[in-house]
Design a protein around this motif. Sequence first.
Motif, short mmCIF file in Angstrom:
data_model
loop_
_atom_site.label_atom_id
_atom_site.label_comp_id
_atom_site.label_asym_id
_atom_site.label_seq_id
_atom_site.Cartn_x
_atom_site.Cartn_y
_atom_site.Cartn_z
N SER A 77 1.86 11.26 3.85
CA SER A 77 1.84 10.44 2.64
C SER A 77 1.25 9.06 2.93
CB SER A 77 3.26 10.30 2.07
OG SER A 77 4.10 9.64 2.98
N LYS A 78 1.53 8.51 4.12
CA LYS A 78 0.95 7.22 4.48
C LYS A 78 -0.55 7.33 4.69
CE LYS A 78 5.05 5.18 6.48
NZ LYS A 78 5.68 4.61 7.67
N VAL B 38 -3.44 5.34 2.53
CA VAL B 38 -4.51 4.52 3.11
C VAL B 38 -5.88 5.04 2.69
CG1 VAL B 38 -5.61 3.90 5.29
CG2 VAL B 38 -3.14 3.71 5.05
N VAL B 39 -6.04 6.37 2.72
CA VAL B 39 -7.33 6.96 2.35
C VAL B 39 -7.64 6.69 0.88
CG1 VAL B 39 -8.50 9.18 2.03
CG2 VAL B 39 -7.31 8.70 4.16
N THR B 40 -6.61 6.67 0.05
CA THR B 40 -6.83 6.42 -1.38
C THR B 40 -7.07 4.95 -1.66
OG1 THR B 40 -5.35 8.26 -1.89
CG2 THR B 40 -5.81 6.71 -3.67
N MET B 41 -6.31 4.07 -1.03
CA MET B 41 -6.38 2.65 -1.34
C MET B 41 -7.55 1.95 -0.67
SD MET B 41 -4.39 1.88 -3.53
CE MET B 41 -3.04 2.54 -4.43
N GLY C 248 -11.78 -1.79 -1.42
CA GLY C 248 -13.16 -2.18 -1.14
C GLY C 248 -13.96 -2.39 -2.41
N THR C 249 -13.77 -1.51 -3.38
CA THR C 249 -14.48 -1.64 -4.65
C THR C 249 -14.08 -2.92 -5.36
OG1 THR C 249 -14.57 0.76 -4.84
CG2 THR C 249 -14.95 -0.50 -6.84
#
Length: 167
Positions: free
Chosen positions: A36-37, A41-44, A49-50
């Motif tokens: 889940s962590k 991280v991969v999602t956020m 960055g955007t």
Amino acid sequence: MGDRGQQHRFDAYGGGGRYGGGLKGDPHQRTGPSPSKVLAVVTMLPVGGTLLALAGIILVGTLIGLAVATPVFIICSPVIVPAALLVAFAVTAFLTSGLAGATGLTALSWFAMYLRQAVRAIAPNASQAVPETMEQAKRRMQDAAGYAGQKTKEVGQEIQRKAQETK
């Protein structure tokens, strides 16, 4: 009290001494972050960055707009300054009128409370003069309407009598 001389040890891989802290399990079987962590991280990371890129673009656009608008402000300042003052005065007047209204309502509220307290101090039983229930209030309104109707009828008869006398 008997454990004053006892030293507390910290076991990095075991139970952590007396308080049970430290890492659990065998040091050779350590696992990485939970799925889940990793997913968070991969999602956020792309979202952050955007948003950072958008913030940079907005900053650059603002600086370019300021660089373009500064000469226009200098050339048009004889028009812009009085207009800005007019808008500022209008906003100030609007806010002042609202504040004056709020102050007036507060003063009226205070005065009404003061009158209620004064009436209670002068006549503690004055509340009995006011109808206590809706039924009493309805009865008083009906009596007042009946009285007004009777008075109207009497005045109408008086007018008719005077009209008859003038003939």
